[in-house]
Design an enzyme around this catalytic site. Structure first.
Site, PDB file in Angstrom:
ATOM      1  N   HIS A 116       0.770  -1.160  -0.055  1.00  0.00           N
ATOM      2  CA  HIS A 116      -0.068  -0.001   0.076  1.00  0.00           C
ATOM      3  C   HIS A 116       0.935   1.317  -0.094  1.00  0.00           C
ATOM      4  O   HIS A 116       1.938   1.315   0.617  1.00  0.00           O
ATOM      5  CB  HIS A 116      -0.961   0.279   1.270  1.00  0.00           C
ATOM      6  CG  HIS A 116      -1.927   0.910   1.080  1.00  0.00           C
ATOM      7  ND1 HIS A 116      -1.758   2.238   1.331  1.00  0.00           N
ATOM      8  CD2 HIS A 116      -3.274   0.715   0.733  1.00  0.00           C
ATOM      9  CE1 HIS A 116      -3.087   2.935   1.212  1.00  0.00           C
ATOM     10  NE2 HIS A 116      -3.738   2.041   0.741  1.00  0.00           N
ATOM     11  N   ASP A 155      -8.159  -5.040   0.291  1.00  0.00           N
ATOM     12  CA  ASP A 155      -8.657  -6.039  -0.956  1.00  0.00           C
ATOM     13  C   ASP A 155      -8.384  -7.670  -0.519  1.00  0.00           C
ATOM     14  O   ASP A 155      -8.623  -8.395  -1.413  1.00  0.00           O
ATOM     15  CB  ASP A 155      -8.057  -5.402  -2.130  1.00  0.00           C
ATOM     16  CG  ASP A 155      -8.510  -4.079  -2.469  1.00  0.00           C
ATOM     17  OD1 ASP A 155      -7.771  -3.317  -2.706  1.00  0.00           O
ATOM     18  OD2 ASP A 155      -9.796  -4.260  -2.551  1.00  0.00           O
TER      19      ASP A 155
END
Ligand code: SDX
Length: 434
Positions: A311, A368
Site C-alpha cells: 500500500h 482487498d
C-alpha cells in the site's frame, strides 16, 4: 533546505546563493506541510513528484491515516470502532456532515436516502444497449456518467440545494445501479428498491431476489454487507478520490465526477485488486504452489505482484484488512461454508510476512486481500467485487467532492511538468522529410 524554529523552511539555491522562506503549515494530526504555492513565482522552479509520494494535494478533515501504525480515522473515529459499533448510514452521515447523527438526524437522513433509491425508468433501457457479457464495471462507468442526462435539475454545483440533492441521489442510487448491472449480466429481471429495507439489506435484495420466490435476508449476511460498506467508505486522497476532486475542480457536475472516480477505481492497482486477489488465489490453487508465486512477486523481471499486498500509505497492517479477516471467519462459520481459498489466503499471508523481501518493503495485506473471500461467501460473483467497492466508496467520493466545492477560494487543479521533449525546431515540409 533547513527548518527554522519560526515554522518555515529555508530553501537555498546553491548556484545563486539565494535563499527562500517557505511557510510550514501544521495539521491537527500527522505530517505538517511545506507550503510551495509561491515556489514557482519565487524561484522559477516546479516541485517534481510523479505519483504524489510526498505531495499533499489539499486540506481535508474527513479521513486520517497513519500508515506506520496502521491507523484509520473518519472525522476522528477509528475504523475499528465504526465497523464494530456503527452502521453504514451512521458513517455516511459522519463523512458528509462531520458528526455521527442523533437519533432524529439519522431517521431523517435514512428517510431521505431511502426515497432517492429508485432510478428514472428510462435508465433501464440504457442497460439494454450493453452486451450481456459486458463487465459490470464497464456498465457502471456508462450508467453513472449518464445520470447527468437524467437528473439535470441537480447539476448546478453553485446551488447548495442542487448539490445536496445530487449527493443524496448518488448515495441512494449506486446500489440500484450496481444491482441492475448484475441482473442484466445474468439475464434476470431488475428488482425495484424496497423502502422497508436498510441500505445493506436493500442492496442484497436488489442483487439476489428473483420473482419466483421470496428472498429471505440473512441478518448475518446483511451485517457483513453493512460492515464491508463501512470499511470501503473513504480513504483520504487515494487515486479515485483524487480523480473525483480533479474532475470536480473544473466545475464538472457531480455525476460526471463520480463516473470518473468509478473509472479510476477499476484499475487492478486500486479497487480492481479485490477481483485480482481471487483470480490470483485460484491461480495459485494449492499451498504447495505458494513459494513459486512468492518468488515471482519478488522477481523484478516478472510483472506479477502479490495482489492484495502492499500500500502507498500503510507500511503496517491495513486496519481494514484485520476487520475483514475477522468478518471472513464469522461469515464462513455462520453460513457453515468452508472455502479452501481462505485457508490458502491465510497460508499465503503467513509465508509472505515471514519473507525478508516483504518484511523489508513493509508489504502487508491491504483491504482487498480478504474482501474477495467474504464477498464470494456472500454470493457475489468476482466481476462484482469492484462494483461493490464503488458502491461503498461513493459516499467518500461525494463527501470529498463536497468538501472541495465548499472550500473558500477553490481553484481548478492544473499541475505542471518536467519537459524533456524536443527543443524548438524549424518545420520540415512533407517532400523534404526523409
Ligand atoms: C487500494 O490509496 C489507497 O488508499 C487505495 C485503497 C483505498 O481504500 O482507496 O487503500 C484501496 O487500492 C488498496 C491497494 C490494492 N492494490 C493491490 O493490492 C495491488 C498490489 N499492490 C501493489 O500494486 C502496490 O503495493 C500498490 C499499488 C498498492 C502501492 O504501490 P506503491 O506505493 O507505488 O509502491 P511501489 O510500487 O513503489 O512498491 C514499493 C516496492 C517496489 O519494489 P522496489 O521497486 O522498491 O524494489 O514494493 C514492491 C514494488 O515492486 N511491491 C510489491 C508489491 N507491492 C509493492 N512487490 C510484490 N507484490 C506487491 N503486491
Amino acid at each position: 533546505m533547513s527548518q527554522s524554529n519560526t515554522g518555515t523552511f529555508t530553501l537555498t539555491d546553491n548556484a545563486s546563493g539565494e535563499s527562500f522562506e517557505l511557510p510550514v503549515i501544521p495539521g491537527s494530526m500527522g505530517p505538517s506541510v511545506i507550503d510551495v504555492r509561491k515556489l514557482y513565482a519565487q524561484t522559477g522552479h516546479f516541485t517534481y513528484d510523479p505519483g504524489f509520494t510526498s505531495t499533499g494535494s489539499c486540506e481535508s478533515g474527513l479521513t486520517f491515516i497513519d500508515g506506520d501504525i496502521g491507523m484509520l480515522l473518519h472525522r476522528g473515529y477509528s475504523i475499528e470502532d465504526l465497523a464494530e459499533k456503527s452502521d453504514f448510514m451512521d458513517v455516511a452521515h459522519l463523512l458528509l456532515y462531520g458528526e455521527l447523527p442523533t437519533q432524529k438526524q439519522k431517521e431523517k437522513f435514512v428517510h431521505d436516502v431511502t426515497y432517492h433509491t429508485m432510478l428514472h425508468e428510462q435508465l433501464a433501457y440504457f442497460y439494454r444497449g450493453f452486451r450481456r457479457d459486458a463487465h459490470p464495471m464497464a456498465i457502471m462507468c456508462g450508467v453513472v456518467g449518464g445520470l447527468s442526462a437524467f437528473y439535470h435539475d441537480s447539476t448546478d454545483i453553485q446551488d447548495e440545494h442542487q448539490r445536496m440533492v445530487a449527493s443524496f441521489r448518488l448515495l441512494a442510487k449506486m446500489p440500484t445501479i450496481a444491482a441492475m448491472a448484475y441482473k442484466y449480466s445474468v439475464g434476470q429481471p431488475f428488482n425495484y428498491p424496497r423502502n422497508d429495507l436498510s441500505y445493506a439489506e436493500n442492496f442484497l435484495y436488489m442483487m439476489f431476489a428473483v420473482p419466483a420466490e421470496e428472498y429471505v435476508i440473512s441478518p448475518t449476511v446483511a451485517r457483513a454487507m453493512d460492515r464491508i460498506l463501512i470499511l470501503h467508505a473513504d480513504h483520504e486522497q487515494n487515486a479515485s478520490t483524487s480523480t473525483v476532486r480533479l474532475a470536480g475542480s473544473s466545475g464538472a457536475n457531480p455525476f460526471a465526477c463520480i463516473a470518473a472516480g468509478v473509472a479510476s477505481l477499476w484499475g487492478p492497482a486500486h479497487g480492481g485488486a479485490n477481483e485480482a486477489v481471487l483470480k490470483m488465489l485460484e491461480e495459485i490453487g494449492h499451498k504447495d504452489n505458494i513459494p513459486e508465486f512468492i518468488e515471482r512477486a519478488k522477481d523484478k523481471d516478472d510483472p506479477f505482484r502479490l495482489m492484495g499486498f502492499g500500500h502507498r500509505v500503510y507500511k503496517n497492517y491495513d486496519p481494514r484488512a484485520k476487520v475483514m479477516q475477522k468478518s471472513c471467519h464469522e461469515v464462513l462459520a455462520e453460513l457453515n461454508l468452508d472455502d479452501p481459498l481462505l485457508e490458502l489466503a491465510m497460508e499465503l499471508e503467513k509465508i509472505a510476512l515471514s519473507d525478508p523481501y516483504f518484511v523489508e518493503k513493509k508489504l502487508f495485506p491491504n483491504v482487498d486481500f480478504y474482501s474477495g473471500i467474504v464477498l464470494k461467501a456472500l454470493g457475489f460473483p468476482t466481476s462484482m467485487f469492484t462494483v461493490l467497492f464503488a458502491v461503498a466508496r461513493t459516499v467518500g467520493w461525494v463527501a470529498q467532492w463536497k468538501e472541495m466545492i465548499e472550500e473558500p477560494g477553490q481553484k481548478i487543479g492544473r499541475p505542471r511538468q518536467l519537459y524533456t521533449g524536443p527543443t524548438q525546431r524549424d518545420y520540415v515540409a512533407l517532400e523534404k522529410r526523409s
